[in-house]
Structures are given as C-alpha cells and as structure tokens.
Scaffold this active site. Structure first.
Site, PDB file in Angstrom:
ATOM      1  CG  ASN A 140      -0.360  -0.122   2.514  1.00 53.72           C
ATOM      2  OD1 ASN A 140       0.795  -0.513   2.632  1.00 53.72           O
ATOM      3  ND2 ASN A 140      -1.106   0.219   3.545  1.00 53.72           N
ATOM      4  CB  VAL A 217      -2.396 -10.001  12.119  1.00 50.62           C
ATOM      5  CG1 VAL A 217      -2.235 -10.890  13.345  1.00 50.62           C
ATOM      6  CG2 VAL A 217      -2.634  -8.555  12.544  1.00 50.62           C
ATOM      7  N   PRO A 218      -1.467 -12.300  10.062  1.00 49.78           N
ATOM      8  CG  PRO A 218      -3.222 -13.313   8.880  1.00 49.78           C
ATOM      9  CD  PRO A 218      -2.709 -11.978   9.324  1.00 49.78           C
ATOM     10  CD  GLU A 237       5.248  -0.202  12.369  1.00 53.21           C
ATOM     11  OE1 GLU A 237       4.031   0.020  12.505  1.00 53.21           O
ATOM     12  OE2 GLU A 237       6.124   0.401  13.016  1.00 53.21           O
ATOM     13  CB  CYS A 271      -1.851  -0.311   8.354  1.00 49.50           C
ATOM     14  SG  CYS A 271      -0.823   1.172   8.424  1.00 49.50           S
ATOM     15  CD  GLU A 451       8.399   1.063   9.950  1.00 47.05           C
ATOM     16  OE1 GLU A 451       7.397   1.493   9.357  1.00 47.05           O
ATOM     17  OE2 GLU A 451       9.143   0.188   9.474  1.00 47.05           O
TER      18      GLU A 451
HETATM   19  N1  NAD Z   1       1.245  -1.123  10.562  1.00 47.71           N
HETATM   20  C1  NAD Z   1       1.726  -0.660   9.413  1.00 47.71           C
HETATM   21  O1  NAD Z   1       2.586   0.227   9.385  1.00 47.71           O
HETATM   22  C2  NAD Z   1       1.209  -1.208   8.102  1.00 47.71           C
HETATM   23  C3  NAD Z   1       1.455  -0.481   6.932  1.00 47.71           C
HETATM   24  C4  NAD Z   1       0.984  -0.981   5.724  1.00 47.71           C
HETATM   25  C5  NAD Z   1       0.249  -2.171   5.681  1.00 47.71           C
HETATM   26  N2  NAD Z   1       0.006  -2.846   6.817  1.00 47.71           N
HETATM   27  C6  NAD Z   1      -0.810  -4.080   6.786  1.00 47.71           C
HETATM   28  O2  NAD Z   1      -0.424  -4.890   5.681  1.00 47.71           O
HETATM   29  C7  NAD Z   1      -1.525  -5.671   5.217  1.00 47.71           C
HETATM   30  C8  NAD Z   1      -1.651  -5.532   3.717  1.00 47.71           C
HETATM   31  O3  NAD Z   1      -0.448  -5.789   3.096  1.00 47.71           O
HETATM   32  P1  NAD Z   1      -0.114  -7.171   2.358  1.00 47.71           P
HETATM   33  O4  NAD Z   1      -1.363  -7.765   1.807  1.00 47.71           O
HETATM   34  O5  NAD Z   1       1.024  -6.896   1.451  1.00 47.71           O
HETATM   35  O6  NAD Z   1       0.384  -8.072   3.595  1.00 47.71           O
HETATM   36  P2  NAD Z   1       1.011  -9.538   3.562  1.00 47.71           P
HETATM   37  O7  NAD Z   1       1.205  -9.920   4.975  1.00 47.71           O
HETATM   38  O8  NAD Z   1       0.248 -10.434   2.676  1.00 47.71           O
HETATM   39  O9  NAD Z   1       2.446  -9.341   2.838  1.00 47.71           O
HETATM   40  C9  NAD Z   1       3.387  -8.419   3.297  1.00 47.71           C
HETATM   41  C10 NAD Z   1       4.767  -8.828   2.806  1.00 47.71           C
HETATM   42  O10 NAD Z   1       5.143 -10.073   3.377  1.00 47.71           O
HETATM   43  C11 NAD Z   1       5.595 -10.969   2.378  1.00 47.71           C
HETATM   44  N3  NAD Z   1       5.303 -12.320   2.850  1.00 47.71           N
HETATM   45  C12 NAD Z   1       4.150 -13.012   2.711  1.00 47.71           C
HETATM   46  N4  NAD Z   1       4.252 -14.215   3.335  1.00 47.71           N
HETATM   47  C13 NAD Z   1       5.495 -14.259   3.883  1.00 47.71           C
HETATM   48  C14 NAD Z   1       6.194 -15.237   4.667  1.00 47.71           C
HETATM   49  N5  NAD Z   1       5.618 -16.386   5.018  1.00 47.71           N
HETATM   50  N6  NAD Z   1       7.447 -14.961   5.064  1.00 47.71           N
HETATM   51  C15 NAD Z   1       8.039 -13.781   4.744  1.00 47.71           C
HETATM   52  N7  NAD Z   1       7.427 -12.822   3.993  1.00 47.71           N
HETATM   53  C16 NAD Z   1       6.167 -13.061   3.582  1.00 47.71           C
HETATM   54  C17 NAD Z   1       4.825 -10.525   1.158  1.00 47.71           C
HETATM   55  O11 NAD Z   1       5.433 -10.991  -0.028  1.00 47.71           O
HETATM   56  C18 NAD Z   1       4.872  -9.024   1.309  1.00 47.71           C
HETATM   57  O12 NAD Z   1       6.093  -8.497   0.866  1.00 47.71           O
HETATM   58  C19 NAD Z   1      -2.728  -5.127   5.961  1.00 47.71           C
HETATM   59  O13 NAD Z   1      -3.067  -5.990   7.009  1.00 47.71           O
HETATM   60  C20 NAD Z   1      -2.241  -3.789   6.506  1.00 47.71           C
HETATM   61  O14 NAD Z   1      -2.937  -3.348   7.632  1.00 47.71           O
HETATM   62  C21 NAD Z   1       0.485  -2.400   8.031  1.00 47.71           C
HETATM   63  C1  2ZO Z   2       0.868   7.735   6.010  1.00 46.66           C
HETATM   64  N1  2ZO Z   2      -0.248   7.077   6.673  1.00 46.66           N
HETATM   65  C2  2ZO Z   2      -1.490   7.500   6.051  1.00 46.66           C
HETATM   66  C3  2ZO Z   2      -0.281   7.465   8.091  1.00 46.66           C
HETATM   67  C4  2ZO Z   2      -0.161   5.628   6.500  1.00 46.66           C
HETATM   68  C5  2ZO Z   2       1.028   4.959   7.102  1.00 46.66           C
HETATM   69  C6  2ZO Z   2       1.198   3.523   6.661  1.00 46.66           C
HETATM   70  C7  2ZO Z   2      -0.015   2.654   6.775  1.00 46.66           C
HETATM   71  O1  2ZO Z   2      -0.452   1.851   5.967  1.00 46.66           O
END
Ligand code: NAD
Ligand code: 2ZO
Length: 477
Positions: A140, A217-218, A237, A271, A451
């Site tokens: 994202n 989370v997973p 994160e 997120c 971060e």
């Molecule tokens: N807290 C934050 O700062 C933040 C920011 C952006 C997105 N997110 C979260 O991310 C999620 C959406 O992103 P997504 O669909 O790309 O997430 P995802 O968990 O499917 O994938 C994230 C990354 O992990 C890699 N990955 C997948 N399985 C893996 C494994 N078993 N081992 C190592 N790497 C692996 C993927 O290729 C990708 O690069 C949402 O839940 C969102 O809330 C959190």
């Molecule tokens: C810049 N924002 C909007 C705070 C998003 C941070 C990263 C979350 O997905």
C-alpha cells in the site's frame, strides 16, 4: 502488475493512463539470490559501519535531496506501481525524503553514556549497529515503507536487504538507485523481488541480524516464528481496525474531513484507517448526511490525472474480497448509505481497472463482520454511542491496536480519552497525518517496535556496556 518469471523490463515507459496491463516482469529471488544479496550487504556493512555519523548523515541528506528533486517522477512510478492517485503519491514521497532528512540529523548524535563508579572506575555505553537488516514491505505504501525502514537502519550504520510486495515491485528500485547515486557503498541497500518464499529465505538467513516487517497479522506471526529460530529481533507493523470517536461537541466540518482522511486515502488500503466511526447520537444524522455527501463527491478515475482522488484497488481478488465484506454487511443488517459497487469509469481505457465506489455503511453494530475485521478497502462503518465510558469500552474491544482518533472541542476530554485508548498512535482532531518526528506503531496484535521518531534508533542498534577498572582486581578466590 502481472508477475511472472522472466526478464526485468526496466526502466519502463511511463504511459498517460492506468488500466490493467503488464508493466514489468521480475524474476523471484530464490535461496541463492537471497544469499548473494545478504553477502553483498555484509561486505558493504563493513565499510559503512566504520564511517562517522557525520559521513553517513551527509550521504543520507544527499539521497533526500535527490528524492525531493525527482519527486514528481517517483510519484508517477508509485501511482503506476500501486494505483493510488498521483496527488497522494506525492505526499508519500514527501514523507519519504523527510524521513531520510530526519535520520540524517540523528546519525551524528548517536552515542552512549558515561557512568561514574566507586574508586575512580567508570563505565560507558556504545550504541552500535546490528549488521544486515531485512525489510519486508506491504503493497500500500511501497516507496514510503522502504524509506521508513532503510533511513533509520542506514543512519545507525546497518546495511539492508529489502523485499517489496510482489504486487508493487517497481518503486523500491528507484530508492536503491538513489542511495547508490548519493554515495552509499555498493550493496548497502539491496532489493530482492519475490513473495512468501523469498521472504522466508531472508528471515532464516544466518547472517541477517534483524527483520522489520510491514504487512498483515497472519504473515507477521509467521515472520516472528521464523526469526525466533535465529533469535533475531523483529519490528512488526501490522494491520488494524481502528476506532474514530466523534463527540457531539466537535467541529462537525472538521470531524467529517477527519473521517474522510481516516477512511479513503489510498482507496482505503491503509493500515491505520479509522474504519469504526463512533458518532455520538445527538449528531449522528447530521454527521452521517455530510459524510455521505462528501464521499459521493470523491473523484474516481485515472490516478495519473491531477484531480483524481481515488484510483483502482490493488488487484482483482482484493477488490472481490472488499465487495464481499459489503455483501456480508448487508446480510448482517448494515445499511449501504452510498457506494460499495463495482465502478467502471467512463474513460474506455479504464474499463478493466479494479475500481469500486467508496462506501459508507450505516446502522452498524459491534458484532458485525464489517466492524470486527480489517477490510483494507474504502468502507467506512458508522456506529452510534451515548456516553464516553461506553464508547471507550467498545473502541477497545478488539485484538488490534494500531491507531485511534477523537474529535471534540473539550481539551480535557480529548486527553482523558486518548489516555484510555489501547492504540499505539492516537489523533486528536485530525487523522492519518504522519510527521516523521513522531513514532508510529501498534499495540496488541497490530505489532510492536516503532518506525519514525527518535525511538526507532533503538530498534536498529544495540547497546554495548564497557566497564573500566581503575584499581586492582579484588578477587574472591
Ligand atoms: N502497521 C503498518 O505500518 C502497516 C502499513 C501498511 C500495511 N500494513 C498491513 O499490511 C496488510 C496488507 O499488506 P499485504 O497484503 O502486502 O500483507 P502480507 O502480509 O500479505 O504481505 C506483506 C509482505 O510479506 C511478504 N510475505 C508473505 N508471506 C510471507 C512469509 N511467510 N514470510 C516472509 N514474507 C512473507 C509478502 O510478499 C509481502 O512483501 C494489511 O493488514 C495492513 O494493515 C500495516
Ligand atoms: C501515512 N499514513 C497515512 C499514516 C499511513 C502509514 C502507513 C499505513 O499503511
């Protein structure tokens, strides 16, 4: 972006529209390529860690300058990479170079403390880098995530191997190019491409000292498990289902703007979005009417056009996933107040894009799936409440804890409420702004570590204690 094994087709020609088509193909890195990247980072680390903080700072400042100078170009690539509007992508690039500047400023001030001990003896601490750090990113905020991880890592003297999401593999390569141009040693910031398997090779590699992960989370749980085998520290994160509380004494116009910011940036794929919007009953109708009016006005279309504010979702299966949540919400008794449909923009070039209309759901109840689960799309759920105590209880009734927001004119109430909210990032009278000076990260299942902000230095360094004896050894033997 369709990903297949094959040749890297890069740099790409920037088109003047976005629809569904192949823009680049990448080879996924296997165990051998991951090892090459880690070894290359390890070699660069030996040079980088010896540089003074001032030297590292100068190079990071130069990289920040190049990003600022190439902002429009990088934002365009990010829009093609992810689908977000170019207007928003520029804001992401701003927080990226700002992050590099911020940690450049801290690089030279890293240090330990001196402690006086009895008899003239003393001790001191040194803050030292960890080594080769791994960054794994979500789709994202591809460029921003890579910047938010690499800037503090490099400022502390580490090297980084970064893996972007396979859905957005392109823009991180620009960051690598820029670091190189700015003068980091070759191999200090490496990009490997691929999905889960590549990520696993990275997390398991014996020469990797730390993993910083942004994603669901997973996946976060799997990464923590893998990293635990090598006793590697992790920053997680993760996702959220954040509450946004609107009290009846708020400035309604501002609260409506806040709710839009909390739900519809980057097609709702954020997120920390405040997707559970709790509105005090006295202003429920007025607030809802205004939020629906503003949501209907969001311009959906070609994200490369200046006035577009919502582009396509990341891919077809995610679009179907989001629409599925809306169907389920209807079945569970929520009312669609606007949007929630597939959208085919008038422009024939966009007919295959993954567009949907932003959705506001009314009549939501705490037990509904749309209120409990992270949807990660443009779907706002409105819930009503009566008292402060009640809304706090309901807002905290979740396993997530990334962010929260409160709108009120009562300053005492604002601080009282945020003190009780179980969330790592709380906003008062705003939402989804992200000054790089402030730490960002979650409570509960939304993760740990931070971060941005000064504290992140601690997550990319380790403390060495040195005890100096000025007298003779008093042996107990
Ligand atoms: N807290 C934050 O700062 C933040 C920011 C952006 C997105 N997110 C979260 O991310 C999620 C959406 O992103 P997504 O669909 O790309 O997430 P995802 O968990 O499917 O994938 C994230 C990354 O992990 C890699 N990955 C997948 N399985 C893996 C494994 N078993 N081992 C190592 N790497 C692996 C993927 O290729 C990708 O690069 C949402 O839940 C969102 O809330 C959190
Ligand atoms: C810049 N924002 C909007 C705070 C998003 C941070 C990263 C979350 O997905």
């Amino acid at each position: 972006i369709l990903l297949t094994s094959g040749l890297v087709l890069y740099p790409l020609n920037i088109p003047n529209y976005i629809a569904c088509r192949v823009i680049a193909t990448f080879l996924c890195s296997g165990e051998k390529e991951v090892d090459l990247a880690v070894q290359s980072a390890k070699a660069a680390f030996k040079i980088w860690r010896k540089k003074s903080g001032m030297e590292r700072s100068r190079i990071l400042l130069e990289a920040a300058r190049i990003i600022r100078e190439r902002k429009d170009e990088i934002a365009t690539v990010e829009t093609i990479n992810n689908g977000k509007s170019v207007f928003e992508a520029r804001l992401d690039i701003d927080t990226s170079w700002q992050c590099l500047e911020y940690y450049a400023g801290l690089a030279a001030s890293m240090g330990g403390e001196h402690v006086q001990l009895p008899g003239g003896s003393f001790g001191y601490t040194r803050r030292e880098p960890l080594g080769v750090c791994v960054g794994i990113g979500a789709w994202n905020y591809p460029f921003q995530i890579a910047s938010w991880k690499s800037a503090p890592a490099l400022a502390c003297g580490n090297a980084m191997v970064f893996k972007p999401s396979p859905f957005t593999p392109v823009s991180t390569l620009l960051l690598a190019e820029i670091y190189t141009e700015a003068g980091v040693p070759p191999g200090l910031f490496n990009v490997v491409q691929g999905g889960a398997a590549t990520g696993q090779f990275l997390c398991q590699h014996r020469d990797v000292a730390k993993v910083s992960f942004t994603g669901s989370v997973p996946t976060g749980k799997k990464i923590m498990e893998l990293a635990s085998k090598g006793v590697k520290p992790v920053t997680l994160e993760l996702g959220g289902k954040s509450p946004l509380i609107i009290f009846s004494d708020c400035d309604i116009e501002n609260a409506v703007r806040g709710a839009m910011m909390a739900n519809f940036l980057t097609q709702g794929e954020v997120c920390c979005n405040g997707t559970r919007v709790f509105v005090q009953r006295e202003i429920l109708d007025k607030f809802t009417e205004e939020v629906v009016k503003q949501t209907k006005k969001i311009k959906i279309g070609d994200p490369l056009e200046e006035d577009t504010r919502m582009g396509p979702l990341i891919n077809r299966s995610h679009l179907q996933h989001v629409l599925g949540f809306i169907e389920q919400a209807k079945n569970e008794g929520a009312k669609v107040l606007c949007g929630g449909d597939l959208c085919v923009p008038e422009d024939p070039k966009l007919k295959d894009g993954y567009y949907m209309t932003p959705c506001v759901l009314g009549n939501c109840k705490d037990g509904m799936t749309c209120v409990k689960e992270e949807i990660f799309g443009p779907v706002m759920s409105i819930l009503s409440f009566d008292t402060e105590a009640e809304v706090l209880e309901r807002a905290n009734d979740t396993n997530f804890g990334l962010a929260a927001g409160v709108f009120t004119r009562d300053i005492q109430r604002a601080h009282r409420v945020v003190a009780e909210l179980q969330a790592g990032v709380c906003y008062i009278n705003n939402y989804n702004v992200s000054p790089v000076e402030l730490p960002f990260g979650g409570y509960k299942m939304s993760g740990f570590g931070r971060e941005n902000g000064r504290v992140t230095i601690e997550y990319y360094s380790q403390l060495k204690t040195i005890c100096v004896e000025m007298g003779d050894v008093e042996s107990v033997f």
